[in-house]
Write a protein that holds these residues in place. Structure first.
Motif, PDB file in Angstrom:
ATOM      1  N   LYS A  27       6.669   2.148  10.371  1.00  0.00           N
ATOM      2  CA  LYS A  27       5.149   2.801   9.230  1.00  0.00           C
ATOM      3  C   LYS A  27       4.782   4.201   8.886  1.00  0.00           C
ATOM      4  O   LYS A  27       5.165   5.212   9.389  1.00  0.00           O
ATOM      5  CB  LYS A  27       3.971   2.341   9.990  1.00  0.00           C
ATOM      6  N   ILE A  28       4.417   4.260   7.327  1.00  0.00           N
ATOM      7  CA  ILE A  28       4.347   5.977   6.885  1.00  0.00           C
ATOM      8  C   ILE A  28       3.090   6.094   6.725  1.00  0.00           C
ATOM      9  O   ILE A  28       2.404   5.418   5.981  1.00  0.00           O
ATOM     10  CB  ILE A  28       4.959   5.547   5.870  1.00  0.00           C
ATOM     11  N   TYR A  29       2.773   7.680   7.261  1.00  0.00           N
ATOM     12  CA  TYR A  29       1.646   8.127   6.807  1.00  0.00           C
ATOM     13  C   TYR A  29       1.699   9.001   6.202  1.00  0.00           C
ATOM     14  O   TYR A  29       2.642   9.492   5.957  1.00  0.00           O
ATOM     15  CB  TYR A  29       1.083   8.308   8.134  1.00  0.00           C
ATOM     16  N   CYS A  30       0.682   9.622   5.057  1.00  0.00           N
ATOM     17  CA  CYS A  30       0.916  10.902   4.270  1.00  0.00           C
ATOM     18  C   CYS A  30      -0.381  11.692   4.006  1.00  0.00           C
ATOM     19  O   CYS A  30      -1.073  10.823   3.669  1.00  0.00           O
ATOM     20  CB  CYS A  30       1.846  10.392   2.489  1.00  0.00           C
ATOM     21  N   ALA A  31       0.185  12.422   3.840  1.00  0.00           N
ATOM     22  CA  ALA A  31      -1.251  13.835   4.076  1.00  0.00           C
ATOM     23  C   ALA A  31      -0.745  14.419   3.063  1.00  0.00           C
ATOM     24  O   ALA A  31      -0.408  15.700   2.795  1.00  0.00           O
ATOM     25  CB  ALA A  31      -1.232  14.482   5.337  1.00  0.00           C
ATOM     26  N   PRO A  32      -1.845  14.768   1.654  1.00  0.00           N
ATOM     27  CA  PRO A  32      -2.528  13.091   1.480  1.00  0.00           C
ATOM     28  C   PRO A  32      -2.145  12.834   0.526  1.00  0.00           C
ATOM     29  O   PRO A  32      -2.619  11.190   0.359  1.00  0.00           O
ATOM     30  CB  PRO A  32      -4.150  14.159   0.783  1.00  0.00           C
ATOM     31  N   GLY A  33      -0.963  12.731   0.825  1.00  0.00           N
ATOM     32  CA  GLY A  33      -0.217  11.640  -0.642  1.00  0.00           C
ATOM     33  C   GLY A  33      -0.991  11.730  -2.267  1.00  0.00           C
ATOM     34  O   GLY A  33      -2.043  12.602  -2.344  1.00  0.00           O
ATOM     35  N   ASN A  34      -0.560  10.692  -3.025  1.00  0.00           N
ATOM     36  CA  ASN A  34      -1.949  10.071  -3.989  1.00  0.00           C
ATOM     37  C   ASN A  34      -1.070   8.968  -3.878  1.00  0.00           C
ATOM     38  O   ASN A  34      -0.521   7.976  -3.466  1.00  0.00           O
ATOM     39  CB  ASN A  34      -0.380  10.958  -4.915  1.00  0.00           C
ATOM     40  N   GLY A  35      -1.547   8.367  -5.676  1.00  0.00           N
ATOM     41  CA  GLY A  35      -2.200   7.066  -6.421  1.00  0.00           C
ATOM     42  C   GLY A  35      -0.937   6.156  -5.978  1.00  0.00           C
ATOM     43  O   GLY A  35      -0.655   4.929  -5.340  1.00  0.00           O
ATOM     44  N   GLY A  36       0.325   6.523  -5.891  1.00  0.00           N
ATOM     45  CA  GLY A  36       1.522   6.578  -6.141  1.00  0.00           C
ATOM     46  C   GLY A  36       1.577   6.205  -4.980  1.00  0.00           C
ATOM     47  O   GLY A  36       2.191   4.777  -3.682  1.00  0.00           O
ATOM     48  N   ILE A  37       1.578   6.731  -3.797  1.00  0.00           N
ATOM     49  CA  ILE A  37       3.203   6.730  -2.352  1.00  0.00           C
ATOM     50  C   ILE A  37       1.640   5.509  -1.601  1.00  0.00           C
ATOM     51  O   ILE A  37       2.214   5.281  -1.141  1.00  0.00           O
ATOM     52  CB  ILE A  37       2.284   8.213  -2.067  1.00  0.00           C
ATOM     53  N   SER A  38       0.500   5.638  -1.776  1.00  0.00           N
ATOM     54  CA  SER A  38      -0.441   4.413  -1.137  1.00  0.00           C
ATOM     55  C   SER A  38       0.282   2.956  -1.073  1.00  0.00           C
ATOM     56  O   SER A  38      -0.295   2.648  -0.615  1.00  0.00           O
ATOM     57  CB  SER A  38      -1.900   4.462  -2.364  1.00  0.00           C
ATOM     58  N   GLU A  39       1.100   2.755  -2.341  1.00  0.00           N
ATOM     59  CA  GLU A  39       1.662   1.910  -2.469  1.00  0.00           C
ATOM     60  C   GLU A  39       2.754   1.537  -0.720  1.00  0.00           C
ATOM     61  O   GLU A  39       3.243   0.042  -1.046  1.00  0.00           O
ATOM     62  CB  GLU A  39       2.383   1.834  -3.418  1.00  0.00           C
ATOM     63  N   ILE A  40       2.929   1.935  -0.053  1.00  0.00           N
ATOM     64  CA  ILE A  40       4.190   2.483   0.335  1.00  0.00           C
ATOM     65  C   ILE A  40       4.044   2.873   1.939  1.00  0.00           C
ATOM     66  O   ILE A  40       4.423   2.705   2.223  1.00  0.00           O
ATOM     67  CB  ILE A  40       5.330   2.313  -0.470  1.00  0.00           C
ATOM     68  N   ALA A  41       2.524   3.415   2.010  1.00  0.00           N
ATOM     69  CA  ALA A  41       2.479   4.372   2.718  1.00  0.00           C
ATOM     70  C   ALA A  41       1.084   4.292   3.005  1.00  0.00           C
ATOM     71  O   ALA A  41       0.221   3.944   1.950  1.00  0.00           O
ATOM     72  CB  ALA A  41       2.600   5.629   2.758  1.00  0.00           C
ATOM     73  N   GLN A  42       0.317   5.010   4.023  1.00  0.00           N
ATOM     74  CA  GLN A  42      -0.938   5.134   4.338  1.00  0.00           C
ATOM     75  C   GLN A  42      -1.207   6.542   4.167  1.00  0.00           C
ATOM     76  O   GLN A  42      -1.131   7.559   4.943  1.00  0.00           O
ATOM     77  CB  GLN A  42      -1.524   5.106   5.566  1.00  0.00           C
ATOM     78  N   ASN A  43      -1.680   6.626   2.548  1.00  0.00           N
ATOM     79  CA  ASN A  43      -2.545   7.949   2.792  1.00  0.00           C
ATOM     80  C   ASN A  43      -3.825   8.250   4.062  1.00  0.00           C
ATOM     81  O   ASN A  43      -4.387   7.846   3.825  1.00  0.00           O
ATOM     82  CB  ASN A  43      -3.414   8.560   1.081  1.00  0.00           C
ATOM     83  N   ILE A  44      -3.409   9.452   4.264  1.00  0.00           N
ATOM     84  CA  ILE A  44      -4.896  10.065   5.388  1.00  0.00           C
ATOM     85  C   ILE A  44      -5.240  11.637   4.651  1.00  0.00           C
ATOM     86  O   ILE A  44      -4.329  12.307   3.521  1.00  0.00           O
ATOM     87  CB  ILE A  44      -4.378   9.642   6.767  1.00  0.00           C
ATOM     88  N   ASP A  45      -6.228  11.666   4.801  1.00  0.00           N
ATOM     89  CA  ASP A  45      -7.045  12.664   3.500  1.00  0.00           C
ATOM     90  C   ASP A  45      -7.492  14.019   5.131  1.00  0.00           C
ATOM     91  O   ASP A  45      -8.355  14.106   5.357  1.00  0.00           O
ATOM     92  CB  ASP A  45      -8.969  11.825   3.581  1.00  0.00           C
TER      93      ASP A  45
END
Ligand code: GLY
Length: 427
Positions: A27-45
């Motif tokens: 599982k990958i989380y990304c803070a805050p991420g972006n529109g493309g990252i959300s396809e492979i990871a869970q963006n967290i605000d």
């Protein structure tokens, strides 16, 4: 394993994509991420500077380790903060990150450890800087650098005395770069091509990545203002085996020895920006993280699991693993919003991404977000498109075929990324 990546650009998309290919990462989380990252990871605000919320999130979600993409949290001490709470994190401590966050510290480090770099003087008071410049030739180039982090805007290459005086006044007097310009460096100008040498390091040993080249200016033929980077390619044909060996001996080994001698806690990526003058490499700058866009060219060539590399770095056992790179070339072209790096409009729909042939081409998102089911622009650098091939000419051809399939209003990109490699003296 579960991993948290901190950042939101094309670089972080490339890092997340690499983790998504790992058999070890579930599982990958990304803070805050972006529109493309959300396809492979869970963006967290969560903001990259909110260390309390980030550490709480890591604990609540049983995240095994965190990977820092951007320089700002490193300079604020995110690594020290996480480690004090017993959490694993890839990146240098606040003290070690001063190699990037203070140009004066970096220069003193280089002097102490005999690392080749341009001669310089540092100044804490504007009057002293202006006095020094009174004796400077009115037509001799000189570089004025802000000491602190300035998001790529801290270096002024000046044509002579008056230009440099005006830059010093802007930075120290008018505070155009805020606190980053409290102190400055006046540095001898060195002319020549630049190369980016990135290494993985656990603070004891290191592993060099293929050398890459960035295109910092906005327009073709290196014209226009400096940007965060409009494209990159790797490995750079200019970086011959002989040069790489020299950079390793004269620079990289000395930096690692310095890191050890200073007892700096360094577990992560070190980026050494090098300029060549008469075939001799000089350090222009250190960055304490992956470069952007270089990472979007480099990581598609990585042939070893990034999670394994991170594990070895965290355990300080990097020398135990072999890191492989594909014997290919990659070229990344950045698609930017018209107006960038100045002001620009956002929220334009991005079209054509479905047409891209993803076999040899990857689309990295930087300034995108999803709204009402559509992908729209949300930043200056919007996308990075990278193609790989067994030769650089074909990588360039492929990437531009794919770039032409994508569109958004006011889209701007350079048409000459990698072109210098096609000159006879590069082949
Ligand atoms: N490409 C330059 C940087 O990442 O700072």
């Amino acid at each position: 394993m579960r991993v948290l990546v901190v950042g939101s650009g094309g670089r972080e998309h490339a890092i997340c994509l690499q983790f998504s290919k790992s058999s070890k990462i579930e599982k990958i989380y990304c803070a805050p991420g972006n529109g493309g990252i959300s396809e492979i990871a869970q963006n967290i605000d969560i903001s990259i500077s909110d260390f309390d919320k980030l550490t709480d999130f890591v604990k609540e979600n049983n995240i095994d380790f965190t990977f820092i993409g951007a320089e700002v949290p490193l300079s604020y001490g995110i690594v020290d903060y996480f480690e004090a709470k017993g959490l694993k994190i890839v990146g240098p401590s606040k003290n070690a990150a001063k190699l990037e966050s203070s140009k004066i510290y970096a220069k003193e480090f280089m002097q102490k450890y005999d690392i080749p770099t341009a001669r310089h003087n540092s100044f804490e008071k504007i009057d002293d800087a202006l006095k020094f410049l009174e004796n400077w030739d009115k037509n001799k180039k000189i570089v004025v650098k802000a000491d602190g982090l300035a998001a790529g805007k801290g270096v002024y290459v000046c044509d002579g005395r008056e230009d440099a005086r005006s830059a010093a006044k802007q930075i120290m007097g008018n505070k155009v770069l805020g606190d980053a310009g409290t102190s400055i460096i006046l540095e001898e100008y060195i002319n020549g091509p630049e190369l980016s040498y990135l290494i993985f390091t656990d603070g004891i040993s290191y592993s060099m990545m293929p050398a890459s080249q960035d295109h910092k200016r906005l327009n073709d033929n290196d014209r226009g203002p400096n940007t965060g980077g409009m494209g990159a390619y790797a490995p750079a044909p200019l970086a011959t085996q002989k040069l790489n060996k020299k950079v390793e001996t004269d620079i990289i080994r000395k930096v690692i020895n310095g890191i050890k001698a200073e007892k700096l806690n360094y577990k992560g990526i070190l980026y050494v920006g090098v300029i060549l003058n008469n075939s001799s490499p000089y350090v222009l700058e250190f960055n304490c993280r992956f470069g952007d866009p270089e990472t979007q060219a480099l990581l598609p060539l990585l042939d070893t699991d990034l999670a394994d590399i991170c594990g070895a770095v965290l355990d300080r056992k990097l020398s135990n693993i072999k890191i492989d790179w594909k014997k290919e070339f990659s070229v990344c072209v950045v698609l930017a919003s018209g107006g960038y790096p100045g002001s620009f409009e956002k929220a334009f729909e991005i079209k054509g991404l479905d047409n891209i042939n993803c076999k040899y081409t990857t689309v990295f998102h930087a300034g995108t977000k999803r709204k009402d089911g559509k992908l729209i622009t949300s930043g200056g650098r919007v996308l990075g498109i990278t193609s790989t091939s067994d030769n650089i000419k074909s990588a360039i051809n492929k990437v531009y075929l794919n770039v032409k399939l994508v569109s958004f209003k006011n889209m701007h990109y350079r048409k000459d990324i990698g072109k210098a490699c096609l000159n006879d003296n590069y082949t």
